[in-house]
Scaffold this motif. Structure first.
Motif, mmCIF file in Angstrom:
data_model
loop_
_atom_site.group_PDB
_atom_site.id
_atom_site.type_symbol
_atom_site.label_atom_id
_atom_site.label_comp_id
_atom_site.label_asym_id
_atom_site.label_seq_id
_atom_site.Cartn_x
_atom_site.Cartn_y
_atom_site.Cartn_z
ATOM 1 N N LYS A 127 0.833 -1.204 0.000
ATOM 2 C CA LYS A 127 0.000 0.000 0.000
ATOM 3 C C LYS A 127 0.871 1.259 0.000
ATOM 4 C CE LYS A 127 -4.170 -1.707 2.100
ATOM 5 N NZ LYS A 127 -4.558 -2.298 3.349
ATOM 6 N N MET A 128 1.978 1.206 0.720
ATOM 7 C CA MET A 128 2.829 2.394 0.822
ATOM 8 C C MET A 128 3.580 2.648 -0.489
ATOM 9 S SD MET A 128 2.000 3.545 3.686
ATOM 10 C CE MET A 128 2.927 5.049 3.446
ATOM 11 N N GLY A 129 3.935 1.588 -1.206
ATOM 12 C CA GLY A 129 4.611 1.743 -2.499
ATOM 13 C C GLY A 129 5.963 2.409 -2.378
ATOM 14 N N ASN A 130 6.557 2.675 -3.526
ATOM 15 C CA ASN A 130 7.841 3.383 -3.541
ATOM 16 C C ASN A 130 7.594 4.770 -4.097
ATOM 17 O OD1 ASN A 130 9.377 1.180 -2.724
ATOM 18 N ND2 ASN A 130 9.292 0.354 -4.805
ATOM 19 N N ALA A 131 7.834 5.753 -3.287
ATOM 20 C CA ALA A 131 7.534 7.103 -3.745
ATOM 21 C C ALA A 131 8.792 7.791 -4.260
ATOM 22 C CB ALA A 131 6.941 7.892 -2.597
ATOM 23 N N SER A 132 8.641 8.480 -5.390
ATOM 24 C CA SER A 132 9.760 9.298 -5.861
ATOM 25 C C SER A 132 9.343 10.739 -5.617
ATOM 26 C CB SER A 132 9.994 9.035 -7.342
ATOM 27 O OG SER A 132 10.038 10.226 -8.062
ATOM 28 N N PHE A 133 10.198 11.511 -4.978
ATOM 29 C CA PHE A 133 9.793 12.858 -4.571
ATOM 30 C C PHE A 133 9.390 13.701 -5.779
ATOM 31 C CE2 PHE A 133 11.027 17.305 -4.099
ATOM 32 C CZ PHE A 133 10.109 17.667 -3.124
ATOM 33 N N GLN A 134 10.245 13.663 -6.815
ATOM 34 C CA GLN A 134 10.028 14.610 -7.900
ATOM 35 C C GLN A 134 8.904 14.206 -8.846
ATOM 36 O OE1 GLN A 134 13.729 15.572 -9.693
ATOM 37 N NE2 GLN A 134 13.011 17.525 -10.418
ATOM 38 N N TYR A 135 8.806 12.905 -9.123
ATOM 39 C CA TYR A 135 7.877 12.505 -10.180
ATOM 40 C C TYR A 135 6.609 11.848 -9.666
ATOM 41 C CZ TYR A 135 11.991 13.592 -12.788
ATOM 42 O OH TYR A 135 13.063 14.269 -13.298
ATOM 43 N N ASP A 136 6.548 11.667 -8.342
ATOM 44 C CA ASP A 136 5.408 10.939 -7.828
ATOM 45 C C ASP A 136 4.200 11.839 -7.654
ATOM 46 O OD1 ASP A 136 4.119 8.726 -6.721
ATOM 47 O OD2 ASP A 136 4.346 9.641 -4.762
ATOM 48 N N ASN A 137 3.213 11.669 -8.499
ATOM 49 C CA ASN A 137 1.965 12.394 -8.312
ATOM 50 C C ASN A 137 0.855 11.508 -8.846
ATOM 51 O OD1 ASN A 137 0.126 14.320 -7.700
ATOM 52 N ND2 ASN A 137 1.040 15.935 -8.944
ATOM 53 N N GLU A 138 0.776 10.293 -8.265
ATOM 54 C CA GLU A 138 -0.131 9.294 -8.820
ATOM 55 C C GLU A 138 -1.587 9.735 -8.781
ATOM 56 O OE1 GLU A 138 0.335 5.669 -6.440
ATOM 57 O OE2 GLU A 138 1.186 6.903 -4.880
ATOM 58 N N VAL A 139 -1.943 10.484 -7.731
ATOM 59 C CA VAL A 139 -3.343 10.894 -7.624
ATOM 60 C C VAL A 139 -3.672 11.864 -8.752
ATOM 61 C CG1 VAL A 139 -5.030 12.057 -6.174
ATOM 62 C CG2 VAL A 139 -3.381 10.507 -5.149
ATOM 63 N N TRP A 140 -2.750 12.811 -8.992
ATOM 64 C CA TRP A 140 -2.990 13.765 -10.073
ATOM 65 C C TRP A 140 -3.057 13.047 -11.419
ATOM 66 C CZ3 TRP A 140 -4.776 18.393 -11.009
ATOM 67 C CH2 TRP A 140 -4.586 18.938 -12.273
ATOM 68 N N SER A 141 -2.136 12.116 -11.655
ATOM 69 C CA SER A 141 -2.133 11.395 -12.937
ATOM 70 C C SER A 141 -3.462 10.680 -13.131
ATOM 71 C CB SER A 141 -1.042 10.334 -12.979
ATOM 72 O OG SER A 141 0.167 10.884 -12.623
ATOM 73 N N SER A 142 -3.987 10.102 -12.052
ATOM 74 C CA SER A 142 -5.256 9.385 -12.180
ATOM 75 C C SER A 142 -6.385 10.363 -12.474
ATOM 76 C CB SER A 142 -5.579 8.640 -10.886
ATOM 77 O OG SER A 142 -4.487 7.868 -10.521
ATOM 78 N N PHE A 143 -6.371 11.471 -11.759
ATOM 79 C CA PHE A 143 -7.417 12.489 -11.963
ATOM 80 C C PHE A 143 -7.388 12.982 -13.416
ATOM 81 C CE2 PHE A 143 -8.269 17.154 -11.856
ATOM 82 C CZ PHE A 143 -9.631 17.093 -11.605
ATOM 83 N N GLU A 144 -6.189 13.263 -13.914
ATOM 84 C CA GLU A 144 -6.036 13.731 -15.289
ATOM 85 C C GLU A 144 -6.524 12.675 -16.275
ATOM 86 O OE1 GLU A 144 -1.978 14.711 -16.100
ATOM 87 O OE2 GLU A 144 -2.522 16.722 -16.745
ATOM 88 N N ALA A 145 -6.170 11.409 -15.983
ATOM 89 C CA ALA A 145 -6.558 10.331 -16.897
ATOM 90 C C ALA A 145 -8.078 10.186 -16.955
ATOM 91 C CB ALA A 145 -5.912 9.023 -16.451
ATOM 92 N N ILE A 146 -8.726 10.366 -15.805
ATOM 93 C CA ILE A 146 -10.188 10.232 -15.774
ATOM 94 C C ILE A 146 -10.824 11.345 -16.602
ATOM 95 C CG2 ILE A 146 -12.221 10.316 -14.275
ATOM 96 C CD1 ILE A 146 -10.184 9.288 -12.047
ATOM 97 N N ILE A 147 -10.339 12.574 -16.360
ATOM 98 C CA ILE A 147 -10.886 13.712 -17.098
ATOM 99 C C ILE A 147 -10.617 13.531 -18.601
ATOM 100 C CG2 ILE A 147 -10.621 16.213 -17.482
ATOM 101 C CD1 ILE A 147 -11.941 15.857 -14.890
ATOM 102 N N ARG A 148 -9.395 13.058 -18.905
ATOM 103 C CA ARG A 148 -9.017 12.903 -20.310
ATOM 104 C C ARG A 148 -9.945 11.897 -21.004
ATOM 105 N NH1 ARG A 148 -3.551 11.830 -19.702
ATOM 106 N NH2 ARG A 148 -3.998 9.627 -19.939
#
Ligand SMILES: Nc1ncnc2c1ncn2[C@@H]1O[C@H](COP(=O)(O)OP(=O)(O)OP(=O)(O)O)[C@@H](O)[C@H]1O
Length: 699
Positions: free
Chosen positions: A183-204
């Motif tokens: 659940k915690m996954g591996n986070a990358s400080f600079q590129y990690d924005n999974e929630v935003w990517s998902s939100f964008e993908a849904i809107i797209r």
């Protein structure tokens, strides 16, 4: 879709077969690779796998999350959220408006070609509208950019902060749970924005659907007078639809690729050995270089002319050329259809109907492709959003207590005399292991005592310390602090009253100043003088003073630079990056001194009733070791002190109590004189050390 040769089907047993459904795998050989794929319970259509009923239910629960996600994002930046969504949806009508304007222009051109009169104003209006629309959208895009950035960053940092909070408060047992880890996954400080990517993908996806539907509706309205239109559309969508069934690429599927060619593996290993900086010195010694070259040639010969093409390409190469050609030809079906119509039944076909149909059809094709590709990644992204939210629900396995510590019930007793600690029949196993590392441990440490724990490697000394501040709870038995169960106290309070210098300490990737200041995290940033004082007490002042940036040195700076090298500036640019991101190496002993400085900072911050030092001097020179022990002993006032050390000569003679451990058990306890008289394990360990200083009898 061909069935691969050499196919084997196996069933994974997994770690806990009784809990998890068994997965079936198929594996087969492709050149030098073995490819292993899970056999999906759904219906595999090549590009997509139709979901099973349980997967469908799972998807539905994920879609329920969307409300929460959209609500959270809206709350973070309402204005920006509304602007972003309106703009994205507005864009989806751009295609249909353009299609409409194009049809007007095409009709005019068509009339002109037929020699009919052309309405010039109509052409001018259509052209002007197109230009205006492009300008308007361009202007809107530019003006929304900043707002989108604000929204994106707010989302990123909001979820980052929440995830960090969860991570920082996890006890080790919970953190080591595989389910929590995933659940915690591996986070990358600079590129990690999974929630935003998902939100964008849904809107797209939503806007793409809207765009296609509006275009299709308009196209039907424009060409509905032609009987051929439905047939034409059907032909246009045939290719992408059949593509879903016939398209067979490896990369879109869950798979593992193993190399099964030993010669190729050896070639890769030798290549790695030759290029890695790590082995530079070894390569130059003892003729290693020649060996590598010789072995490389030998392995190359052994490999022969076996194809080393990557597995993805090998997979695609399996498709027969007839199938490939058929799919290629399907692209031209619409055009072939129109050509045949012109040959046999040209009535009703106009130039504009052809162009409009073609444009609308390519939009349908694109939508189908996008839906098949993106639906998979969307499902993945939605499940990552589910993961993010699941993170916030993670409960620590270790239950917190309710009592404050210390229990100052008697107001007259202000001065601390130290913490009293008692182990009652304590046994302990690390989570996920079966063998107890501590067994039936019972002892009592009185307030203010100085205790030394001794024992050979692996006897359980460090594990005992880990139970003191509840990094773990005993599997059996009980630990009492000041007469009450340790579990009854608020964890934070008990930990706040302890200073522990651990054996497996590390320097933090922060400035040395912060490394020390973290000893007293409740305080505001300590002054330069306080930092210096702690560095001095830890014996770290001399080495820190020699560093160019002194206490502001960051040992291992985070690498955020990105460089693209080309041409002459290469060398200087290389130097610029190296200077900025230079790693400052410190020796094991220096790092140990820094950790000691952090503990002194903690001790100086007050309120400490218990001090433990677990082999704090293993990497120190004898002088440093003696100095550190002396300074730590000076800190005894008002504290209970526990030392663990293999070189206990400095300490045991001052100790009120010595605990001798062996194989996770307490085998002896007492003071130095008592234990030497006892002539047991302590005496044995003591004599081994003393022996080294006796004159040798060898001639
Ligand atoms: N996180 C862990 N998970 C599983 N086993 C562990 C873990 N940490 C330590 N152990 C095992 O527990 C046993 C006791 O280890 P511990 O570090 O407490 O011994 P020690 O007396 O401090 O040893 P040393 O003198 O080498 O520091 C060892 O067998 C070790 O391998």
């Amino acid at each position: 879709m061909g069935i691969p040769v050499n196919e084997k089907v196996s069933v994974s047993t997994g770690d806990a077969p009784e809990k998890k459904p068994k997965t079936r795998f198929r594996s087969f050989q492709l050149g030098i690779w073995e490819v292993v794929l899970p056999v999906s319970p759904g219906w595999d259509l090549g590009l997509v796998t139709l979901p099973t009923a349980s997967e469908l239910l799972d998807y539905l629960s994920i879609y329920g999350l969307l409300f929460r996600l959209f609500g959270d994002i809206y709350a973070l930046a309402p204005r920006q959220f509304v602007l972003f969504t309106i703009f994205e949806f507005a864009q989806s009508f751009e295609g249909s408006i353009n299609l409409y304007l194009n049809s007007q222009i095409l009709d005019a051109i068509s009339s002109h070609l037929k020699g009919e009169a052309v309405v010039r104003s109509l052409i001018v209006r259509s052209l002007a509208s197109r230009v205006l629309l492009a300008l308007m959208l361009g202007w809107l895009r530019k003006n929304c950019e900043r707002d989108n950035q604000v929204l994106k960053d707010r989302v990123k940092f909001f979820f980052m902060e929440k995830s960090m909070h969860t991570l920082l408060t996890l006890d080790p047992t919970t953190a080591e749970d595989p389910d929590v880890k995933s659940k915690m996954g591996n986070a990358s400080f600079q590129y990690d924005n999974e929630v935003w990517s998902s939100f964008e993908a849904i809107i797209r996806m939503a806007t793409a659907l809207l765009k296609s539907f509006s275009q299709i509706a308009l196209a039907f309205a424009l060409i509905r007078q032609h009987a051929s239109a439905p047939v034409f559309f059907a032909l246009c969508v045939l290719q992408p639809l059949l593509g879903i069934f016939g398209y067979d690429e490896l990369w879109g599927k869950t798979h593992i690729i193993f190399c099964i060619n030993k010669a190729y593996e050896r070639l890769a290993a030798l290549h790695g050995f030759a290029y890695s900086d790590r082995y530079r010195v070894d390569r130059l010694s003892d003729g290693v270089a020649e060996f590598i070259e010789r072995e490389f040639k030998k392995s190359r010969e052994e490999l022969g002319d076996v194809s080393t093409e990557d597995a993805n390409r090998e997979w695609s190469n399996r498709q027969s050329f007839v199938v490939g050609s058929f799919y290629g030809l399907m692209n031209d079906f619409p055009m072939i259809y129109f050509a045949l119509r012109i040959l046999f039944s040209p009535k009703g076909i106009t130039f504009s109907s052809l162009a409009i149909s073609q444009e609308a059809a390519s939009s349908i094709q694109w939508t189908i492709y996008m839906l098949t590709y993106d639906s998979k990644s969307l499902a993945r992204q939605l499940s990552s959003v589910k993961n993010v939210y699941a993170r916030f629900e993670i409960q620590n396995k270790m239950k917190d207590g309710v009592l404050t510590y210390p229990r100052v019930l008697d107001e007259s007793v202000k001065e601390s005399t130290g913490m009293e600690l008692e182990f009652r029949n304590v046994s302990f196993k690390y989570p996920g292991t079966t063998k107890p590392v501590l067994e039936d441990l019972s002892f009592k440490i009185k307030p203010g005592q100085m205790v030394v724990i001794v024992g050979v490697n692996g006897s359980g000394k460090s594990s005992t310390i880990k139970l003191f501040n509840r990094l773990y709870d005993p599997t059996e038995g009980e630990i009492l602090v000041d007469g009450l169960p340790l579990t009854a106290y608020k964890l934070k309070d008990v930990r706040r009253a302890m200073a522990i210098l651990r054996q497996d300490h590390d320097s933090y990737p922060l400035s040395l100043r912060l490394n020390v200041a973290l000893g007293a995290p409740e305080r505001e940033m300590p002054s330069d003088e306080e930092i210096q004082e702690a560095l001095k007490a830890g014996g770290a002042d001399t080495f820190v003073e020699k560093l160019p940036k002194k206490a502001d040195t960051v040992l291992d700076p985070v690498k955020l630079s990105s460089v693209y090298f080309e041409g002459e500036a290469l060398e200087e640019m290389n130097t610029m990056v190296e200077e900025r991101e230079k790693i400052t190496d410190v020796s094991g002993g220096e790092s140990q001194r820094l950790a000691a400085a952090r503990v002194f900072m903690r001790l100086n911050s007050g309120g400490i009733r218990f001090l433990a030092a677990d082999e704090p001097t293993s990497a120190l020179d004898p002088e440093g070791e003696f100095a550190l022990f002396s300074r730590l002993r000076q800190e005894r006032g008002g504290k209970t002190v526990v030392f663990i050390t293999h070189r206990f000569g400095h300490l045991t003679k001052y100790a009120d109590l010595i605990l001798v451990m062996k194989d996770g058990r307490l085998v002896e306890s007492g003071n130095h004189i008592e234990l030497v008289e006892k002539d047991g394990e302590y005496k044995r360990l003591h004599d081994v050390q003393a022996q080294a200083f006796l004159p040798t009898t060898d001639s």
